[in-house]
Design a protein around this motif. Structure first.
Motif, short mmCIF file in Angstrom:
data_model
loop_
_atom_site.label_atom_id
_atom_site.label_comp_id
_atom_site.label_asym_id
_atom_site.label_seq_id
_atom_site.Cartn_x
_atom_site.Cartn_y
_atom_site.Cartn_z
N LEU A 1 -0.62 -1.45 -4.40
CA LEU A 1 -1.99 -1.79 -4.02
C LEU A 1 -2.72 -0.49 -3.72
CD1 LEU A 1 -3.78 -4.31 -3.54
CD2 LEU A 1 -3.16 -4.17 -1.12
N THR A 2 -3.56 -0.07 -4.64
CA THR A 2 -4.24 1.21 -4.50
C THR A 2 -5.40 1.09 -3.51
OG1 THR A 2 -5.72 0.72 -6.37
CG2 THR A 2 -3.62 1.82 -6.86
N SER A 3 -5.82 2.24 -3.01
CA SER A 3 -6.92 2.27 -2.04
C SER A 3 -8.25 1.90 -2.68
CB SER A 3 -7.02 3.66 -1.41
OG SER A 3 -7.23 4.65 -2.41
N ASP A 4 -8.39 2.06 -4.00
CA ASP A 4 -9.63 1.67 -4.66
C ASP A 4 -9.81 0.16 -4.65
OD1 ASP A 4 -10.11 4.31 -5.20
OD2 ASP A 4 -9.21 4.25 -7.20
N SER B 1 0.82 -1.21 0.00
CA SER B 1 0.00 0.00 0.00
C SER B 1 0.85 1.26 0.00
CB SER B 1 -0.93 -0.01 1.23
OG SER B 1 -1.80 -1.10 1.21
N SER B 2 1.97 1.23 0.71
CA SER B 2 2.83 2.41 0.77
C SER B 2 3.54 2.69 -0.55
CB SER B 2 3.87 2.23 1.89
OG SER B 2 3.24 2.05 3.14
N SER C 1 -5.27 0.53 2.93
CA SER C 1 -4.09 0.16 3.71
C SER C 1 -4.48 -0.23 5.13
CB SER C 1 -3.11 1.32 3.75
OG SER C 1 -3.67 2.42 4.44
N GLY D 1 2.34 1.99 -3.48
CA GLY D 1 1.37 2.24 -4.53
C GLY D 1 1.04 1.04 -5.37
#
Length: 301
Positions: free
Chosen positions: A76-79, A71-72, A83, A74
């Motif tokens: 794995l995106t928040s969409d 997640s940090s 995270s 990028g």
């Protein structure tokens, strides 16, 4: 004095001579020399001991760290998936507002009622079918037929029969709990050693005495295994049940989060499901250790 095992007439040296200790001027220093003994240490004792709680938490912590790293960076995106930090923040907000707590209470009530009804029905049918041959002839075949039908496929019928209130939700959980308990309790009863039954009869036990002192204790390990399976299926059935026009519960929060594409709220609800399932399994395993103290089992090395 010596004891020789050499064959008669042998001219070779006797290599199996056992000499007793000598005293006096002919005694040699080696006769009283102490023997050096090397202690044998098991391989398992030479290994470094790691606390079990640390070993059990290593896997989840590694997955959590990998999740945060993706997640940090990028990757794995928040969409796609929020995270861990974002999920922890959203979870705290839901707890602070009271919505998550009330949803947990509602879901626990549904699982408790469904589990209680399923335990009574499944255990009762297993006792009738396992203890009596006529009960097996009348009960086992219909139960086996219903067991093969996916309980999720019965949701439309339950909605027609019971409406869209709490009744169909509890009915789905009850149906999911009944069959694992029935199968395991029935197998436990029929798996009791017949020699134990004969020994009880020779001691003068009545039919009820045999059931109480021999059959039920012998079937208890299978019953506890069935209860653990039933708890897992109860939480699975709850997920489906709370999709039926629910206005409260963890599933209701998930449906709302799905409509607004809130992956963080969905993950929080999934974590709550997992936590409640682990807590219920821990309670059953503790109960199993208390009730089955008479049965020593292999616990691993």
């Amino acid at each position: 004095m010596s004891i020789s095992h050499a064959p008669p007439g042998s001219s070779g040296p006797d290599i199996s001579r056992i000499s007793t200790s000598k005293t006096g001027p002919d005694a040699r220093p080696d006769d009283h020399a102490p023997v050096d003994l090397v202690p044998l240490v098991p391989t398992s004792s030479r290994r470094t001991r790691v606390p079990r709680w640390l070993r059990r938490t290593t896997g989840p912590l590694v997955l959590l760290a990998l999740w945060q790293l993706l997640s940090s960076t990028g990757a794995l995106t928040s969409d796609v998936l929020a995270s861990p930090g974002r999920i922890a923040h959203v979870g705290w907000d839901l707890i602070d507002s009271g919505s998550l707590t009330s949803a947990m209470v509602t879901s626990l009530q549904r699982v408790a009622i469904g589990l209680l009804l399923g335990t009574v029905i499944g255990t009762g049918l297993a006792l009738v079918s396992g203890l009596f041959r006529i009960g097996e002839d009348l009960v086992d075949a219909p139960v086996q037929m219903l067991r093969t039908v996916p309980f999720v496929g019965l949701i439309p019928l339950f909605i027609i029969w019971f409406g869209i209130g709490e009744a169909p939700k509890v009915a789905i959980i009850t149906l999911g709990v009944t069959f694992p308990l029935y199968l395991n309790v029935y197998a436990g009863i029929r798996g009791v050693d017949s020699q134990l039954i004969e020994a009880g009869e020779s001691l003068g036990l009545s039919r009820w005495g045999l059931v109480r002192h021999v059959v039920l204790p012998g079937a208890l390990p299978n019953a506890m295994t069935g209860l653990r399976y039933s708890l897992g299926i109860a939480w699975l059935a709850l997920v489906f049940a709370e999709q039926i026009n629910a206005d409260a519960g963890i599933g209701f929060l998930m449906v709302q989060a799905r409509d607004f594409l809130q992956t963080d709220v969905i993950v929080v609800c999934l974590i709550v499901y997992a936590f409640l399932g682990l807590l219920a399994d821990f309670v059953v395993r503790t109960l199993e250790r208390l009730l089955l103290q008479w049965r020593p089992t292999f616990t691993g090395r």
